[in-house]
Scaffold this motif. Structure first.
Motif, PDB file in Angstrom:
ATOM      1  N   TYR A   1       0.749  -1.273   0.108  1.00 51.84           N
ATOM      2  CA  TYR A   1      -0.011  -0.243   0.013  1.00 51.84           C
ATOM      3  C   TYR A   1       0.848   1.214  -0.010  1.00 51.84           C
ATOM      4  O   TYR A   1       1.810   1.396   0.728  1.00 51.84           O
ATOM      5  N   ASP A   2       0.667   2.278  -0.788  1.00 53.46           N
ATOM      6  CA  ASP A   2       1.069   3.532  -0.817  1.00 53.46           C
ATOM      7  C   ASP A   2       0.109   4.796  -0.260  1.00 53.46           C
ATOM      8  O   ASP A   2       0.509   5.776  -0.124  1.00 53.46           O
ATOM      9  N   SER A   3      -1.156   4.054  -0.242  1.00 49.58           N
ATOM     10  CA  SER A   3      -2.152   4.934   0.338  1.00 49.58           C
ATOM     11  C   SER A   3      -3.199   4.171   0.798  1.00 49.58           C
ATOM     12  O   SER A   3      -3.285   2.813   0.692  1.00 49.58           O
ATOM     13  N   PRO A   4      -4.268   4.700   1.445  1.00 48.41           N
ATOM     14  CA  PRO A   4      -5.307   3.922   2.252  1.00 48.41           C
ATOM     15  C   PRO A   4      -6.005   3.021   1.131  1.00 48.41           C
ATOM     16  O   PRO A   4      -6.439   3.632  -0.024  1.00 48.41           O
ATOM     17  N   ALA A   5      -6.374   1.973   1.413  1.00 51.38           N
ATOM     18  CA  ALA A   5      -7.349   0.984   0.515  1.00 51.38           C
ATOM     19  C   ALA A   5      -7.879   0.134   1.176  1.00 51.38           C
ATOM     20  O   ALA A   5      -7.432  -0.391   2.563  1.00 51.38           O
ATOM     21  N   PRO A   6      -8.925  -1.021   0.931  1.00 50.38           N
ATOM     22  CA  PRO A   6      -9.406  -1.942   1.634  1.00 50.38           C
ATOM     23  C   PRO A   6      -8.239  -3.228   1.978  1.00 50.38           C
ATOM     24  O   PRO A   6      -7.518  -3.558   1.301  1.00 50.38           O
ATOM     25  N   PRO A   7      -8.529  -3.847   2.829  1.00 51.83           N
ATOM     26  CA  PRO A   7      -7.357  -4.674   3.166  1.00 51.83           C
ATOM     27  C   PRO A   7      -7.532  -6.006   2.314  1.00 51.83           C
ATOM     28  O   PRO A   7      -8.491  -6.443   1.796  1.00 51.83           O
ATOM     29  N   ALA A   8      -6.463  -6.583   1.952  1.00 52.65           N
ATOM     30  CA  ALA A   8      -6.150  -7.585   0.874  1.00 52.65           C
ATOM     31  C   ALA A   8      -4.884  -8.254   1.215  1.00 52.65           C
ATOM     32  O   ALA A   8      -4.025  -7.815   1.849  1.00 52.65           O
ATOM     33  N   ILE A   9      -4.762  -9.829   0.756  1.00 50.12           N
ATOM     34  CA  ILE A   9      -3.435 -10.176   0.813  1.00 50.12           C
ATOM     35  C   ILE A   9      -2.920 -10.350  -0.610  1.00 50.12           C
ATOM     36  O   ILE A   9      -1.992 -10.842  -0.665  1.00 50.12           O
ATOM     37  N   GLY A  10      -3.613  -9.695  -1.336  1.00 48.07           N
ATOM     38  CA  GLY A  10      -3.029  -9.332  -2.862  1.00 48.07           C
ATOM     39  C   GLY A  10      -2.712 -10.323  -3.841  1.00 48.07           C
ATOM     40  O   GLY A  10      -3.874 -11.027  -4.014  1.00 48.07           O
ATOM     41  N   PHE A  11      -1.578 -10.418  -4.345  1.00 44.49           N
ATOM     42  CA  PHE A  11      -1.453 -11.385  -5.489  1.00 44.49           C
ATOM     43  C   PHE A  11      -0.189 -12.469  -5.212  1.00 44.49           C
ATOM     44  O   PHE A  11       0.581 -11.988  -4.083  1.00 44.49           O
ATOM     45  N   PRO A  12      -0.043 -13.519  -5.575  1.00 48.79           N
ATOM     46  CA  PRO A  12       0.941 -14.344  -5.111  1.00 48.79           C
ATOM     47  C   PRO A  12       2.337 -13.856  -5.393  1.00 48.79           C
ATOM     48  O   PRO A  12       2.573 -13.088  -6.377  1.00 48.79           O
ATOM     49  N   ILE A  13       3.274 -14.184  -4.751  1.00 49.41           N
ATOM     50  CA  ILE A  13       4.507 -13.954  -5.059  1.00 49.41           C
ATOM     51  C   ILE A  13       5.107 -14.533  -6.120  1.00 49.41           C
ATOM     52  O   ILE A  13       4.478 -15.395  -6.601  1.00 49.41           O
ATOM     53  N   PRO A  14       6.209 -13.891  -6.610  1.00 51.65           N
ATOM     54  CA  PRO A  14       6.438 -14.554  -8.140  1.00 51.65           C
ATOM     55  C   PRO A  14       6.894 -15.976  -8.117  1.00 51.65           C
ATOM     56  O   PRO A  14       7.537 -16.338  -7.156  1.00 51.65           O
ATOM     57  N   GLY A  15       6.117 -16.429  -8.935  1.00 52.09           N
ATOM     58  CA  GLY A  15       6.566 -18.100  -9.060  1.00 52.09           C
ATOM     59  C   GLY A  15       5.609 -19.047  -8.244  1.00 52.09           C
ATOM     60  O   GLY A  15       5.764 -20.157  -8.346  1.00 52.09           O
ATOM     61  N   THR A  16       4.873 -18.391  -7.611  1.00 52.97           N
ATOM     62  CA  THR A  16       3.626 -18.871  -6.626  1.00 52.97           C
ATOM     63  C   THR A  16       2.217 -18.846  -7.253  1.00 52.97           C
ATOM     64  O   THR A  16       2.109 -18.058  -7.949  1.00 52.97           O
ATOM     65  N   GLU A  17       1.623 -20.292  -7.062  1.00 53.21           N
ATOM     66  CA  GLU A  17       0.265 -19.980  -7.535  1.00 53.21           C
ATOM     67  C   GLU A  17      -0.717 -20.192  -6.125  1.00 53.21           C
ATOM     68  O   GLU A  17      -0.572 -21.026  -5.597  1.00 53.21           O
ATOM     69  N   ILE A  18      -1.511 -19.503  -6.212  1.00 52.01           N
ATOM     70  CA  ILE A  18      -2.962 -19.691  -5.309  1.00 52.01           C
ATOM     71  C   ILE A  18      -4.355 -19.862  -5.813  1.00 52.01           C
ATOM     72  O   ILE A  18      -4.617 -19.378  -6.819  1.00 52.01           O
ATOM     73  N   GLU A  19      -4.880 -21.023  -5.417  1.00 50.86           N
ATOM     74  CA  GLU A  19      -6.149 -21.538  -5.779  1.00 50.86           C
ATOM     75  C   GLU A  19      -7.112 -21.457  -4.585  1.00 50.86           C
ATOM     76  O   GLU A  19      -6.679 -21.292  -3.516  1.00 50.86           O
ATOM     77  N   LEU A  20      -8.486 -21.189  -4.823  1.00 51.52           N
ATOM     78  CA  LEU A  20      -9.538 -21.343  -3.980  1.00 51.52           C
ATOM     79  C   LEU A  20     -10.419 -22.483  -4.312  1.00 51.52           C
ATOM     80  O   LEU A  20     -10.836 -22.492  -5.286  1.00 51.52           O
ATOM     81  N   LEU A  21     -10.505 -23.428  -3.058  1.00 46.55           N
ATOM     82  CA  LEU A  21     -11.154 -24.379  -3.435  1.00 46.55           C
ATOM     83  C   LEU A  21     -12.184 -25.032  -2.537  1.00 46.55           C
ATOM     84  O   LEU A  21     -12.279 -24.219  -1.205  1.00 46.55           O
ATOM     85  N   ASP A  22     -13.130 -25.555  -3.111  1.00 39.65           N
ATOM     86  CA  ASP A  22     -14.189 -25.954  -2.223  1.00 39.65           C
ATOM     87  C   ASP A  22     -13.946 -27.349  -1.607  1.00 39.65           C
ATOM     88  O   ASP A  22     -12.760 -27.695  -1.521  1.00 39.65           O
ATOM     89  N   ASP A  23     -15.146 -27.695  -0.636  1.00 37.80           N
ATOM     90  CA  ASP A  23     -14.659 -29.053   0.232  1.00 37.80           C
ATOM     91  C   ASP A  23     -14.419 -30.197  -0.495  1.00 37.80           C
ATOM     92  O   ASP A  23     -13.968 -31.347  -0.043  1.00 37.80           O
ATOM     93  N   ARG A  24     -14.634 -30.101  -2.048  1.00 36.28           N
ATOM     94  CA  ARG A  24     -14.210 -31.411  -2.800  1.00 36.28           C
ATOM     95  C   ARG A  24     -12.687 -30.778  -3.619  1.00 36.28           C
ATOM     96  O   ARG A  24     -12.779 -31.632  -4.621  1.00 36.28           O
ATOM     97  N   LEU A  25     -12.302 -29.813  -3.107  1.00 34.87           N
ATOM     98  CA  LEU A  25     -10.928 -29.528  -4.020  1.00 34.87           C
ATOM     99  C   LEU A  25     -11.183 -29.276  -5.111  1.00 34.87           C
ATOM    100  O   LEU A  25     -10.479 -29.077  -6.182  1.00 34.87           O
ATOM    101  N   ARG A  26     -12.350 -28.630  -5.726  1.00 33.58           N
ATOM    102  CA  ARG A  26     -12.706 -27.854  -6.842  1.00 33.58           C
ATOM    103  C   ARG A  26     -12.581 -26.161  -6.911  1.00 33.58           C
ATOM    104  O   ARG A  26     -12.801 -25.679  -5.741  1.00 33.58           O
ATOM    105  N   ALA A  27     -12.080 -25.755  -8.148  1.00 32.30           N
ATOM    106  CA  ALA A  27     -11.969 -24.465  -7.862  1.00 32.30           C
ATOM    107  C   ALA A  27     -13.462 -23.646  -7.617  1.00 32.30           C
ATOM    108  O   ALA A  27     -14.436 -24.054  -8.176  1.00 32.30           O
ATOM    109  N   VAL A  28     -13.416 -22.529  -6.925  1.00 30.28           N
ATOM    110  CA  VAL A  28     -14.742 -21.837  -6.769  1.00 30.28           C
ATOM    111  C   VAL A  28     -14.564 -20.743  -7.552  1.00 30.28           C
ATOM    112  O   VAL A  28     -13.735 -19.994  -7.879  1.00 30.28           O
TER     113      VAL A  28
END
Length: 545
Positions: free
Chosen positions: A286-313
């Motif tokens: 952040y360089d100025s106020p904005a809503p809280p977030a954990i943003g984007f993956p660091i270089p080379g990392t992938e992040i998925e969001l999965l349901d209880d059957r490990l399927r992408a939501v």
């Protein structure tokens, strides 16, 4: 400084020591060692360990320059280090050393290397260190981090934060917490200067501000709640800060706004990531106020969001955060079942809940194991915490839930006056905490996380002993049991709902008072008779018969 997966951070530090031997490396109190001395002391330990088969060697996690020397020396000798919490009880220490195969332990306060033949040393392969998780879902688990994991994670740190220059970093986290590894290796492998706050200083905002000013600290990393306490102290000074990082807890909008109101020229970075993913997996600067977030993956990392059957939501829906990439560790030492359950298909299932916004940024929503059902509504404690922290005058907040009595407690540093209204506005009346309590500070676990269990234990009254035999005493005891208040509070004529009663607790009170009265007392009657005097009259008259 560029690191890739085949260049270990220990080799990087020793290379810097040859190139810039007189540059300050580590400071604690009045003692500073330069890179030349740091290298000499580490290589002396390497010689002492020569001839031993590669194994895990423990380091007592006392805050000291000698502990940093031990990390560098052990890893340079081809071994792996395991930082041990010196405050752990002896039984737990025994179990952790046995599971991890730690026969040798260095005490940095004495410089002695202790050997215990009750433990069989474990081979370590490419492992560089072992840290234990905080054990939120059970006993602490040992996470094995490889040389490649740490080199990748540190290299990503240089790529993301490199524009802020060679760091003068302040180490505030405990040494057995993975956040400390970010400060240590992110500083030394870049040729920077690591300043260690001692045990008394690291939780004292005034002492921290003094260290920042005295050593011209440019980089800090700490939890958001401590960051919020530090900001007002720094606002009256002229710090040389170039970047402040928060991690380890959910960041709230209130802390972001406070940061830029007091330190508008200092960037703020929110980092997210579990120990199992080598310190971090995503970030938002952040360089100025904005809503809280954990943003984007660091270089080379992938992040998925999965349901209880490990399927992408779909985007916009809540799912479990799953991380894949070079930072994901091999798993837990001595726990193949938990490793198989959490490390699936090359990705780590964090147990955290997240949501991807329309702009692609990730939001942290809460923990799977912190999800509760409150007045019929499913919600995570972190969601309520964020709403509490958004109330005017709240500097830090924590929420705990007493499942036995279906009672929600909010603990705030600052003012509590507008908390209920703000939570109702943001989340609806069903999710307003039953009790809002003001505390001077939020207690922390050994891993610097907010200690909800301790907060809840301090808030709950002692179990009610046998009453004084009067009907009033029995009713007051029922209130104490159902609401988690003291019998004295009930005896003082307070209103049941004013003390936190709600639609669930009134049903419990109705059942309890029915047993006292020997006849059915309905919730409808208790809504009309909500004080102790009115309930005395309802059940048996003012004489207590």
């Amino acid at each position: 400084m560029h690191l890739c997966r085949d260049l270990s951070v220990d080799r990087a530090v020793l290379t810097i020591a040859r190139e810039r031997p007189r540059h300050p490396a580590v400071t604690l109190g009045d003692e500073t060692v330069d890179y030349g001395e740091l290298s000499d002391r580490a290589l002396e330990l390497v010689r002492e360990l020569t001839g031993l088969p590669p194994q895990r060697i423990g380091i007592e996690g006392h805050r000291s320059i000698a502990a940093i020397v031990a990390m560098l020396g052990i890893s340079s000798a081809g071994h792996s280090f395991a930082v041990l919490n010196p405050e752990n009880p002896e039984g737990l220490r025994f179990d952790l050393r046995k599971t991890a195969g730690i026969q040798l332990v260095i005490d940095p306060l004495t410089g002695e290397l202790h050997r215990d033949d009750r433990f069989v040393p474990s081979p370590v392969g490419e492992e560089i260190y072992l840290l234990h998780t905080s054990g939120s879902s059970g006993r602490p688990k040992g996470v094995s981090i490889s040389r490649g994991n740490l080199a990748y994670s540190t290299g990503a740190r240089f790529a993301v934060h490199g524009r802020s220059g060679v760091p003068v970093s302040l180490l505030l986290f405990p040494l057995h917490f993975d956040g400390a590894m970010a400060s240590i290796w992110g500083t030394l492998a870049a040729g920077g200067h690591l300043v260690i706050a001692d045990e008394a200083e690291r939780r004292d905002p005034d002492a921290i501000a003094d260290l920042i000013e005295r050593h011209a600290v440019t980089h800090t990393i700490t939890v958001p709640s401590l960051h919020a306490e530090l900001l007002p102290v720094l606002a009256d000074r002229r710090p040389a800060l170039k970047l402040m990082v928060v991690a380890g807890e959910a960041l709230t909008r209130a802390v972001i706004d406070q940061h830029f109101a007091l330190l508008p020229k200092v960037p703020l970075c929110n980092e997210y990531g579990p120990t199992e993913c080598t310190i971090w997996a995503s970030y938002r600067t952040y360089d100025s106020p904005a809503p809280p977030a954990i943003g984007f993956p660091i270089p080379g990392t992938e992040i998925e969001l999965l349901d209880d059957r490990l399927r992408a939501v779909p985007d916009g829906e809540v799912g479990q955060i799953a991380v894949s990439g070079p930072g994901v560790s091999a798993g837990y030492v001595g726990d193949p079942e938990e490793t198989a359950a959490r490390f699936a298909g090359g990705r780590y299932l964090t147990g955290d809940l997240g949501r991807r916004r329309a702009d692609g940024e990730l939001e942290f929503v809460g923990r799977l194991d912190n999800e509760i059902k409150m007045r019929g509504v499913r919600v995570t404690l972190e969601t309520i915490e964020a709403a509490v922290a958004a109330a005017p005058g709240v500097l830090a907040a924590a929420v705990a839930y007493d499942a036995a009595n279906s009672t929600c407690y909010a603990f705030v540093v600052g003012r509590a006056a507008g908390v209920r209204a703000r939570v109702a506005e943001l989340l609806g009346p069903a999710l307003v905490p039953d009790h809002v309590l003001v505390v001077e500070t939020l207690p922390r676990t050994a891993h610097d996380k907010v200690d909800r269990e301790r907060l809840l234990a301090d808030a709950l009254p002692a179990p009610v002993e046998a009453d004084d035999g009067t009907l009033a005493g029995r009713i007051a005891g029922a209130w104490a049991t159902v609401l988690g208040v003291s019998p004295v509070q009930a005896m003082e004529g307070a209103n049941f709902f004013g003390l936190g009663g709600n639609s669930l607790s009134v049903l419990k009170l109705a059942r309890t008072l029915s047993a006292v009265a020997g006849r059915r007392i309905t919730a409808r009657e208790l809504y009309r008779h909500s004080t102790l005097d009115e309930q005395l009259a309802l059940i048996g008259g003012r004489d207590g018969a």
